[in-house]
Design an enzyme around this catalytic site. Structure first.
Site, PDB file in Angstrom:
ATOM      1  CG  ASP A 169      -3.285 -13.791   3.717  1.00  0.00           C
ATOM      2  OD1 ASP A 169      -4.304 -14.337   4.750  1.00  0.00           O
ATOM      3  OD2 ASP A 169      -3.988 -13.379   2.448  1.00  0.00           O
ATOM      4  N   GLY A 188      -7.032   1.317   0.791  1.00  0.00           N
ATOM      5  CA  GLY A 188      -5.742   1.935   1.101  1.00  0.00           C
ATOM      6  C   GLY A 188      -5.599   1.171   2.912  1.00  0.00           C
ATOM      7  CE  LYS A 189      -7.328  -4.128   4.167  1.00  0.00           C
ATOM      8  NZ  LYS A 189      -8.163  -4.014   2.154  1.00  0.00           N
TER       9      LYS A 189
END
Length: 77
Positions: free
Chosen positions: A45, A23-24
């Protein structure tokens, strides 16, 4: 230490850490909705790939990018 051009001091960063699918991204979007200031969301990334190599302090032989696929072979018992 020098602050970024046009800034009044340190940059504020919120770091969300958690397992995959925890849920970030949903939490980050919710924070953007409720916080008074404007906040940008970057996946790790994207952030790492945006840094100049000089800031990454990686080994000379290291590369940044996808890891090569490895294959596993199972032996029949």
């Amino acid at each position: 230490m020098r602050w970024p051009v046009g800034s009044d001091g340190p940059i504020e960063v919120i770091v969300l850490n958690g397992a995959s699918s925890s849920g970030k991204t949903t939490l980050a979007a919710s924070l953007q909705d409720v916080l008074e200031e404007s906040w940008l969301v970057f996946g790790i990334d994207t952030l790492i790939s945006a840094l100049p190599l000089a800031l990454l302090e990686i080994h000379d032989d290291a590369t940044i990018g996808a890891r090569p696929r490895t294959t596993c072979s199972a032996r029949a018992a």
